[in-house]
Every structure is written in structure tokens, then in C-alpha cells.
Design a protein around this motif. Structure first.
Motif, short mmCIF file in Angstrom:
data_model
loop_
_atom_site.label_atom_id
_atom_site.label_comp_id
_atom_site.label_asym_id
_atom_site.label_seq_id
_atom_site.Cartn_x
_atom_site.Cartn_y
_atom_site.Cartn_z
N LYS A 56 0.82 -1.20 0.00
CA LYS A 56 0.00 0.00 0.00
C LYS A 56 0.86 1.26 0.00
O LYS A 56 1.95 1.28 0.57
CB LYS A 56 -0.92 0.01 1.23
N TRP A 58 1.55 5.19 1.09
CA TRP A 58 1.33 5.99 2.29
C TRP A 58 1.19 7.46 1.94
O TRP A 58 1.80 7.94 0.98
CB TRP A 58 2.49 5.80 3.27
N PRO A 129 -4.42 3.17 8.48
CA PRO A 129 -3.64 1.94 8.30
C PRO A 129 -4.03 0.86 9.29
O PRO A 129 -4.47 1.13 10.40
CB PRO A 129 -2.20 2.40 8.53
N ASP A 133 -0.39 -3.14 7.92
CA ASP A 133 0.27 -2.05 7.20
C ASP A 133 1.46 -1.51 7.99
O ASP A 133 2.53 -1.25 7.44
CB ASP A 133 -0.71 -0.91 6.92
N VAL A 228 -3.21 5.52 4.48
CA VAL A 228 -2.71 4.70 3.38
C VAL A 228 -3.79 4.66 2.30
O VAL A 228 -4.93 5.04 2.52
CB VAL A 228 -2.38 3.26 3.85
#
Length: 230
Positions: A56, A58, A129, A133, A228
Motif C-alpha cells: 500500500k 502511504w 492503516p 500495514d 494509506v
């Protein structure tokens, strides 16, 4: 306010993560006040989606901020607006019954819901998140103390050399702001299970060393949020 040790079933994971973080922190100090060496933002039109090469993407700055070095907003877990006083008495996203059990929106995961401040504030695929994550961030990235435009924090660099900056934004409890410029607590979308439902997980940063932790009364404290992209 006292930090709590992680539950036994997660202890090994977090010990590994904390050891990795300590090794990664050995990269040394980065006191660059310019933008290019501390973040990978292409311009001043924040927020950006920064691909650190770990899955993912950020955000480049905190929810409520307009630049990476700003602290942004402070949000109790499950709430989507700031307030003047952070207490159990005015906590909006849950209530406590006569047996002391807290009931709220979803004690497992609020990502992408009406209780997710990142999703509410920025829309689209932005969300708070998860613990996974944060674990990926700690496992695959390196960390160094840094200063961006006079603000102290941590530079996080992914395996692809892209980087983000997390400021030491402190936290709010009651009517006061604590530990500004000394530490940061970045909330996740996941609380502890019902046995520990007054707590919430987050990424704690201090002295250049990040790790996942939870603390007493964590739900009601005003935390930073770094989003995220789903």
C-alpha cells in the motif's frame, strides 16, 4: 498515562519488529531542512500517495495537515473531528454499559467506514492503516531521525528509496497537548479485542525508533493519523 505491553499472541512479532527498527535506526541523523532528501513529494500540492515499495502507498502528510512537517489533527479512535477536551465523558464513538463493557461501531476494524477519519476527510481510497500495514512499514523500511523545516521527526525510507516524514506531533489528553517535538502516536484502524477495549493500537515513534504499541485509555486520546491508500 502508561504504555502497555503487547498481548502474548503478538509478542514474537513485535519483538522482531522492534529489533529490526533498532537496526534500521542505525542509519544515523538526517538534519536536512530541504524537501527532497526527507520526503518524496513531487511538489507542494499535498497530500501525495508515496509508493515505498511495500504494498500500500502511504500519505506524505498527516490527516488535517497541509504539508509533511505539520502535526495535522488529533483524533480520538473512531472519531472524525477534533475537539477541545479528550475524555471518556465526551467520547463520541462508543458507550460503556453498566458492566463496564464498551460498545461501538466495530471493535475489529473501522477502515473505510464512517468512523475512519482518513476516509471521511480525504475520501476516495484513503483509509487509516491496519496493524499489518504498520508491520510492513517496520519490517521493510529503514528509519532515521530527521528535521524538516525545523520540525523534528522520523524519515522512513522504503526499499525503493522513496521516503516519507512523520513529525513528532505529540498527543492530546484532556485539554492539553503533550510531548510535541518529542514523540508521536499514529493511530491504526484496529483496537484491542473486547477484553482490552479501552486500548487501541498505533505506531509509536520516539528518539528515532518506531514500534507498534498500545496504551491505557488509548481510544479517547487525540492521536495523529497517517493514511494509506486501499
Amino acid at each position: 498515562m502508561f504504555f502497555q505491553k503487547v498481548k502474548k499472541k503478538r509478542l514474537l512479532i513485535y519483538l522482531v519488529v522492534m529489533v529490526h527498527s533498532a537496526i534500521a535506526f542505525g542509519q544515523g541523523m538526517d538534519e536536512n531542512d530541504g524537501l527532497s532528501n526527507v520526503t518524496s513529494c513531487p511538489d507542494d500540492h499535498h497530500p501525495h500517495q508515496i509508493d515505498l515499495g511495500i504494498g500500500k502507498m502511504w500519505a506524505c502528510c498527516n490527516v488535517g495537515a497541509t504539508s509533511p512537517e505539520e502535526p495535522g489533527g488529533y483524533y480520538a479512535w473512531g472519531e472524525t473531528s477534533e475537539k477541545d477536551n479528550y475524555t471518556w465523558e465526551n467520547y463520541q464513538s462508543a458507550y460503556q454499559d453498566e458492566d463496564g463493557i464498551w460498545h461501538g461501531p466495530d471493535f475489529t476494524d473501522i477502515s473505510g467506514t464512517q468512523y475512519d477519519v482518513a476516509h471521511v476527510a480525504w475520501g476516495g481510497n484513503w483509509q487509516m492503516p491496519s496493524i499489518k500495514d504498520m508491520e510492513n512499514l517496520l519490517e521493510h523500511c529503514t528509519f532515521a531521525s530527521a528535521t524538516l523545516k525545523g520540525v523534528a521527526g522520523i524519515k522512513i525510507t522504503g526499499p525503493n528509496s522513496q521516503c516519507i516524514f512523520l513529525p513528532y506531533a505529540g498527543y492530546r489528553h484532556g485539554k492539553d497537548l503533550f510531548s510535541l517535538d518529542n514523540m508521536g502516536y499514529y493511530s491504526s484502524c484496529m483496537p484491542i479485542d473486547d477484553e482490552y477495549n479501552q486500548y487501541s493500537y498505533g505506531l509509536f515513534i520516539q528518539d528515532g525508533s518506531p514500534f507498534i504499541w498500545y496504551w491505557n485509555n488509548g481510544r479517547i486520546i487525540g492521536h495523529s493519523v497517517r493514511a494509506v491508500v486501499k
